[in-house]
Design an enzyme around this catalytic site. Sequence first.
Site, short mmCIF file in Angstrom:
data_model
loop_
_atom_site.label_atom_id
_atom_site.label_comp_id
_atom_site.label_asym_id
_atom_site.label_seq_id
_atom_site.Cartn_x
_atom_site.Cartn_y
_atom_site.Cartn_z
N ARG A 120 57.91 7.62 -12.43
CA ARG A 120 59.24 7.00 -12.26
C ARG A 120 60.17 7.78 -11.36
O ARG A 120 61.38 7.60 -11.40
CB ARG A 120 59.89 6.75 -13.62
CG ARG A 120 59.05 5.87 -14.53
CD ARG A 120 59.86 5.32 -15.67
NE ARG A 120 59.02 4.52 -16.54
CZ ARG A 120 58.37 4.98 -17.60
NH1 ARG A 120 58.47 6.27 -17.93
NH2 ARG A 120 57.63 4.18 -18.32
N LYS A 142 64.64 4.12 3.03
CA LYS A 142 63.77 2.94 2.92
C LYS A 142 62.32 3.42 2.87
O LYS A 142 61.89 4.17 3.75
CB LYS A 142 63.94 2.02 4.13
CG LYS A 142 65.12 1.10 4.03
CD LYS A 142 65.04 0.07 5.13
CE LYS A 142 66.23 -0.86 5.13
NZ LYS A 142 66.20 -1.80 6.26
N GLU A 184 63.86 2.84 19.04
CA GLU A 184 64.85 2.93 17.96
C GLU A 184 66.09 3.70 18.43
O GLU A 184 67.21 3.42 18.00
CB GLU A 184 64.24 3.60 16.72
CG GLU A 184 62.98 2.92 16.16
CD GLU A 184 63.22 1.64 15.36
OE1 GLU A 184 64.33 1.07 15.41
OE2 GLU A 184 62.27 1.20 14.67
N LYS A 226 72.74 6.57 12.39
CA LYS A 226 72.03 6.02 11.21
C LYS A 226 72.72 6.45 9.92
O LYS A 226 72.91 5.64 9.00
CB LYS A 226 70.57 6.47 11.21
CG LYS A 226 69.84 6.02 9.94
CD LYS A 226 68.58 5.28 10.18
CE LYS A 226 68.10 4.59 8.91
NZ LYS A 226 66.71 4.21 8.94
N GLU A 236 71.64 -2.15 2.09
CA GLU A 236 71.60 -3.28 3.03
C GLU A 236 72.22 -4.57 2.46
O GLU A 236 71.60 -5.62 2.48
CB GLU A 236 70.16 -3.51 3.48
CG GLU A 236 70.09 -4.27 4.79
CD GLU A 236 68.70 -4.24 5.44
OE1 GLU A 236 68.26 -3.15 5.85
OE2 GLU A 236 68.08 -5.29 5.51
N ARG A 240 74.16 -2.55 7.18
CA ARG A 240 72.85 -1.96 7.46
C ARG A 240 71.89 -2.96 8.10
O ARG A 240 70.95 -2.57 8.80
CB ARG A 240 72.24 -1.36 6.19
CG ARG A 240 70.97 -0.57 6.47
CD ARG A 240 70.53 0.35 5.35
NE ARG A 240 69.31 1.03 5.72
CZ ARG A 240 68.77 2.04 5.04
NH1 ARG A 240 69.37 2.48 3.94
NH2 ARG A 240 67.64 2.59 5.43
N ASN A 244 68.45 -3.60 12.02
CA ASN A 244 67.22 -4.37 12.24
C ASN A 244 67.26 -5.18 13.53
O ASN A 244 66.48 -6.13 13.68
CB ASN A 244 67.00 -5.31 11.04
CG ASN A 244 66.81 -4.53 9.75
OD1 ASN A 244 66.01 -3.61 9.70
ND2 ASN A 244 67.57 -4.88 8.73
N HIS A 247 64.06 -6.48 14.97
CA HIS A 247 63.00 -6.27 13.98
C HIS A 247 62.43 -7.57 13.42
O HIS A 247 61.26 -7.63 13.07
CB HIS A 247 63.50 -5.38 12.83
CG HIS A 247 63.58 -3.92 13.19
ND1 HIS A 247 64.34 -3.45 14.24
CD2 HIS A 247 62.99 -2.83 12.65
CE1 HIS A 247 64.22 -2.13 14.31
NE2 HIS A 247 63.40 -1.73 13.37
N HIS A 251 58.74 -7.70 13.73
CA HIS A 251 57.82 -7.76 12.58
C HIS A 251 56.86 -8.94 12.72
O HIS A 251 55.70 -8.86 12.30
CB HIS A 251 58.61 -7.87 11.28
CG HIS A 251 59.28 -6.59 10.87
ND1 HIS A 251 60.21 -6.52 9.84
CD2 HIS A 251 59.17 -5.33 11.34
CE1 HIS A 251 60.62 -5.27 9.73
NE2 HIS A 251 60.01 -4.53 10.62
N HIS A 264 55.05 -0.11 16.23
CA HIS A 264 56.29 -0.67 15.70
C HIS A 264 57.39 -0.67 16.77
O HIS A 264 58.06 -1.68 16.99
CB HIS A 264 56.71 0.14 14.48
CG HIS A 264 58.03 -0.29 13.90
ND1 HIS A 264 58.20 -1.48 13.22
CD2 HIS A 264 59.24 0.32 13.91
CE1 HIS A 264 59.47 -1.58 12.85
NE2 HIS A 264 60.11 -0.51 13.25
#
Length: 360
Positions: A120, A142, A184, A226, A236, A240, A244, A247, A251, A264
């Site tokens: 956990r 993330k 990026e 960032k 997000e 935030r 993206n 993205h 993606h 990526h």
Amino acid sequence: MHTLNVDLGTRSYPIHIGTGLIDQAELIDPYLRTRKAAVVSNEVVGPLYLERLCAGLSRLGVETIPIILPDGEAHKEWQALNMIFDALLCGRCERSTTLIALGGGVVGDMGGFAAACYQRGMPFIQVPTTLLAQVDSSVGGKTAINHPQGKNMIGAFYQPRLVLADTATLDTLPEREFSAGLAEVIKYSLIRDAGFFDWLEENIDALRVLDAGALTWAIERSCRNKAEVVVADETEQGERVLLNLGHTFGHAIETGLGYGQWLHGEAVAAGTMMAAELSRSLGWIGDRDVTRIERLFERAGLPTYGPALGALRYLELMTHDKKTEAGKLRFVLLRSIGQAVVRSDVEMSDVCAAIEARCR
Ligand code: NAD
Ligand code: GLY
């Protein structure tokens, strides 16, 4: 060494940026809860840097458990993740053992997700070794693995306790991977830092030959951008989303072609050109801006057109993306260079036209 702070109250952490930091285990030591650390790396980065990192920790009396994953985006999935859990259990790691991720964004995202889940939650440290990881994926918490139906679909927000970015590790990074990281870097300038975009136009050649001053400056400015966004909107809910840019389209390229075919950052570059094209069709940015963006990506060694999957296939893949809200696609678009906005009221015919214009 330059240090920035990600200010998240009790979960705040420093980002150290400099050369030779991998050999300075004393920078890591204060962030270990006990004298034991599991170091997750992969079969490419491990042989280059694992021994140096572990030797330094060992000198300080820290026991290290090395965990070596297979390399590549195609392994950012359950089976490789489970290898981490197996090794943590075999090594009798406890909840207080620290997990250190040594590698690029794939190792960082997987190591972070494993740290969030194991018993956990165990302490987590990022030692990023690609440009992309040093400017983006190691900062902000993330973590995720991919699902065959969608990129980064299974994951958690889980902040590291420390980010240690050793810029000397970039000396061994293949040129194509370095360019992917520049995507990026350029992203930050486009969404919120027009002055940085101007600077990148002046300094992109220096960055590509790894000029130490330019590199440190660009990494620091990227991390500062960032960190500011993450502090304002950690999970997000709002701002935030802007990180993206490119993205949602990107993606779709990664998932559509199969993970690992395009890098990526390459997919993000082509996706950003689609977003720029869409922004132009809405009358927000002009031809000159689109040309400036395209030229910068080209000079960074990045693609400016996506693969011709067909606009409908792009749309199908994009509707699986995490940026959808109540089934509606949301797009990060450009009002100008240096100012991005989120819109969910874009006509699908305009989206298809932008995709078609930027595929070949
Ligand atoms: P990567 O981790 O696959 O690394 C790229 C390649 O370079 C790999 O083959 C790796 O083994 C190798 N490598 C790494 N460091 C090296 C070094 N110093 N010398 C030689 N080779 C080295 O890819 P990446 O571009 O670092 O990261 C991409 C991943 O990051 C994607 O999965 C993406 O989804 C994720 N990402 C996450 C976030 C986030 O906020 N968590 C942000 C952006 C991207
Ligand atoms: N890379 C996008 C984010 O961290 O939010």
